[in-house]
Design an enzyme around this catalytic site. Sequence first.
Site, short mmCIF file in Angstrom:
data_model
loop_
_atom_site.label_atom_id
_atom_site.label_comp_id
_atom_site.label_asym_id
_atom_site.label_seq_id
_atom_site.Cartn_x
_atom_site.Cartn_y
_atom_site.Cartn_z
N HIS A 72 0.84 -1.21 0.00
CA HIS A 72 0.00 0.00 0.00
C HIS A 72 0.87 1.25 0.00
O HIS A 72 1.80 1.36 0.79
CB HIS A 72 -0.90 0.02 1.25
CG HIS A 72 -2.06 -0.92 1.17
ND1 HIS A 72 -3.07 -0.90 2.10
CD2 HIS A 72 -2.35 -1.91 0.30
CE1 HIS A 72 -3.96 -1.83 1.79
NE2 HIS A 72 -3.54 -2.47 0.70
N TYR A 200 -9.13 5.19 8.09
CA TYR A 200 -9.24 5.49 9.53
C TYR A 200 -10.34 6.53 9.68
O TYR A 200 -10.26 7.61 9.09
CB TYR A 200 -7.92 6.06 10.06
CG TYR A 200 -6.80 5.05 10.17
CD1 TYR A 200 -6.05 4.68 9.06
CD2 TYR A 200 -6.47 4.47 11.40
CE1 TYR A 200 -5.01 3.76 9.17
CE2 TYR A 200 -5.42 3.56 11.52
CZ TYR A 200 -4.71 3.20 10.40
OH TYR A 200 -3.69 2.29 10.50
N PRO A 292 -3.28 -0.11 18.85
CA PRO A 292 -3.03 -0.54 17.46
C PRO A 292 -3.31 0.54 16.41
O PRO A 292 -3.08 0.32 15.24
CB PRO A 292 -3.95 -1.74 17.29
CG PRO A 292 -4.93 -1.67 18.39
CD PRO A 292 -4.32 -0.89 19.49
N LYS A 296 1.84 -0.34 15.17
CA LYS A 296 3.25 -0.38 15.58
C LYS A 296 3.64 -1.60 16.40
O LYS A 296 4.83 -1.92 16.49
CB LYS A 296 3.58 0.89 16.38
CG LYS A 296 3.55 2.15 15.55
CD LYS A 296 4.60 2.11 14.47
CE LYS A 296 4.33 3.08 13.34
NZ LYS A 296 4.71 2.54 12.04
N TYR A 384 4.24 6.52 10.11
CA TYR A 384 3.38 5.36 9.81
C TYR A 384 4.17 4.29 9.06
O TYR A 384 4.06 3.10 9.35
CB TYR A 384 2.18 5.81 8.97
CG TYR A 384 1.07 4.79 8.86
CD1 TYR A 384 1.07 3.83 7.85
CD2 TYR A 384 0.02 4.78 9.76
CE1 TYR A 384 0.06 2.88 7.76
CE2 TYR A 384 -1.01 3.83 9.67
CZ TYR A 384 -0.97 2.89 8.67
OH TYR A 384 -1.98 1.95 8.57
#
Length: 389
Positions: A72, A200, A292, A296, A384
């Site tokens: 991604h 998200y 979560p 990580k 990220y």
Amino acid sequence: MRTKVAIIGAGPAGLLLGQLLHASGIDNIILERQTPEYVLGRIRAGLLEEGTVALLDEVGAGTRAHREGLVHDGIELAFGGSRHRIDMKAATGKTVMIYGQTEVTLDLMNARNAAGLTTIYEASDVQPHDFDTDHPRLSYVKDGAAHEIACDFIAGCDGFHGISRASVTPQAIQTFERIYPFGWLGILSETPPVSHELIYNNHERGFALCTMRSTHRSRYYVQCSLDDHVDQWPDERFWDELKRRLDQKAVDHLVTGPSIEKSIAPLRSFVAEPMRFGRMFLAGDAAHIVPPTGAKGLNLAASDAHYLAGALREYYDEKSSAGIDAYSATALARVWKAVRFSWWMTSMLHKFPDTEGFGARIQLAELDYVVSSKAAMTSLAENYVGLPF
Ligand code: FAS
Ligand code: PHB
């Protein structure tokens, strides 16, 4: 029995450490209290940083990830009824890979078995001893018989509820913790994902995450109360609540289906300092836990294993203790940055008891700033995709 490094725990941290040590010719044994099937049955993380994939490659366990993993370039943040894409590859040159922790664990188990390394499953009452001396050892019970393993070092890779951190005298350890007033209710379904990248969602009813395990297996999470129990969430209720938190385009593309796994995970930030106690080292969830939201947890377990394997390689190959003396500070420097990022993502995206007014406006202002500032987007992206090891 004797080995150089005795590892407690056959989760991602223990298995990856074992393979990295093996690659350096450092003999190791893993003690795991569960069965392999039980370990593989735990549905957890799903997103790998490039550094984690590189470590799987380093130990010859990355082939299937490259074949089956989904690469991604970006993620989407949804709030106020619209979606905003964060192009992480454009911002950082890096990508992330969707590849379930179950698959990572299976690949590492297979690599370990192929190398003929010893993993003792269903080992009960594992106890670390004398790790503050030059002769540490592990005791355990297997099939009713007591056993001991003499070793040079112990690696506590036994997760948050393990025995290694619990064996340290309270005066020798400092812990830092933040417990969040909500949990994540997660569902796995054999349905095509609602979008080709993760979404998200910040919503007034609560956070929701749309993720996946493959092009035909989806994973969704909704923020839930800590008082909730899975039994209170039949599939129909889950799908209805998820739809109420998604934007219309996502609702229109959502394919629902029966859950093949459903569980609630509490959210906490936790760090234990230091991560070394004489000849015992902590790695992975044994030393730290992150919510979560930043994906990580598994990736920190990998970077700890990387640092610890390098330190032990230096000890055995160069007869130098510099690496093991620096392990805790080196690992914690990366851990705290990931803890900060996971806390920030969680704070920005979830409904908190006090965010009815001022807090909710601050969240929306933060999100609006992130998606309208190249600098802010780059900052989110570089955290990220994973900060450098
Ligand atoms: P693990 O907990 O995976 O492994 C520890 C191992 O040690 C286990 O196999 C355990 O059986 C064994 N053990 C424990 N005590 C022992 C003893 N006394 N003797 C012998 N063996 C013992 N991370 C993400 O990035 N994204 C997510 O979405 C996500 N979801 C999660 C959901 C849940 C419910 C949980 C609990 C964690 C989640 N995580 C997530 C974090 C998770 O993926 C961890 O970061 C990851 O499993 C860390 O790996 P380990 O450190 O190896 O710990
Ligand atoms: C997952 O796919 O399980 C996942 C992905 C990203 C997260 C959390 C969980 O931030």
